[in-house]
Design an enzyme around this catalytic site. Structure first.
Site, PDB file in Angstrom:
ATOM      1  N   SER A  42     -48.645  65.734  61.670  1.00 35.15           N
ATOM      2  CA  SER A  42     -47.521  64.793  61.608  1.00 35.15           C
ATOM      3  C   SER A  42     -46.911  64.447  62.962  1.00 35.15           C
ATOM      4  O   SER A  42     -46.304  63.393  63.104  1.00 35.15           O
ATOM      5  CB  SER A  42     -46.434  65.312  60.676  1.00 35.15           C
ATOM      6  OG  SER A  42     -45.733  66.374  61.257  1.00 35.15           O
ATOM      7  N   LYS A  86     -39.783  67.246  63.339  1.00 35.33           N
ATOM      8  CA  LYS A  86     -39.822  65.781  63.355  1.00 35.33           C
ATOM      9  C   LYS A  86     -38.948  65.256  64.493  1.00 35.33           C
ATOM     10  O   LYS A  86     -38.115  65.963  65.038  1.00 35.33           O
ATOM     11  CB  LYS A  86     -39.308  65.191  62.037  1.00 35.33           C
ATOM     12  CG  LYS A  86     -40.003  65.700  60.793  1.00 35.33           C
ATOM     13  CD  LYS A  86     -41.415  65.217  60.678  1.00 35.33           C
ATOM     14  CE  LYS A  86     -42.050  65.766  59.401  1.00 35.33           C
ATOM     15  NZ  LYS A  86     -43.467  65.647  59.386  1.00 35.33           N
TER      16      LYS A  86
END
Length: 161
Positions: A42, A86
């Site tokens: 990710s 993130k």
């Protein structure tokens, strides 16, 4: 009898030393700085697929010093037993334009980040489950901000956003 007293006193002293050390580790790991292993697709190309060891500081998010562009460690809104890494894309009050699923459609959506929330996304939009899937994340789920890469040795140093 004095020998037993001396042994008991030494044992108590050693036990107190171990308790102090463990308390120091707990405070440091939970409230100041801790290492974390980050792996997965990710955050490619910023982070390696096979794993990076990074240092996370746990102070700045407590003073609202996390902003767009920072890479943060967040408790997963979908599974509270997991942590995700993130990039912060938007803060409360920001208007965010995003592609819900870039592999299927190129239709853009817009959302206003509500008060007390942030918008997070992985750098690899094709392989990231992030705010595009579960919406804005409560700021209280932020656990820390990544600031230093320990492993791999070729990337050792300050974690540049």
């Amino acid at each position: 009898m004095n020998a037993w007293k001396s042994i008991a006193k030494d044992a108590f002293t050693q036990t107190c030393l171990v308790v102090k050390f463990l308390g120091f580790l707990h405070l440091t790991n939970n409230y100041l700085i801790s290492p974390t292993l980050v792996y997965g697709p990710s955050m490619l190309p910023t982070l390696n697929l096979t794993g990076d060891v990074l240092l996370v500081e746990h102070v700045s998010h407590r003073f609202q010093k996390v902003g767009p562009g920072d890479v943060v460690l967040v408790r997963s809104p979908l599974d509270p037993t997991k942590m995700v890494t993130k990039r912060v894309v938007g803060m409360e009050g920001d208007r965010i334009n995003f592609l819900p699923d870039p592999s299927i459609t190129d239709i853009c959506r817009t959302i206003m980040v509500p008060k007390g929330h942030i918008w997070i996304q992985g750098d690899n939009m094709y392989a990231s489950c992030d705010s595009r899937h579960y919406g804005p994340v409560p700021y209280g789920l932020v656990q820390g901000k990544l600031f230093f890469r320990v492993w791999p040795p070729s990337s050792f140093g300050s974690f540049g956003q």
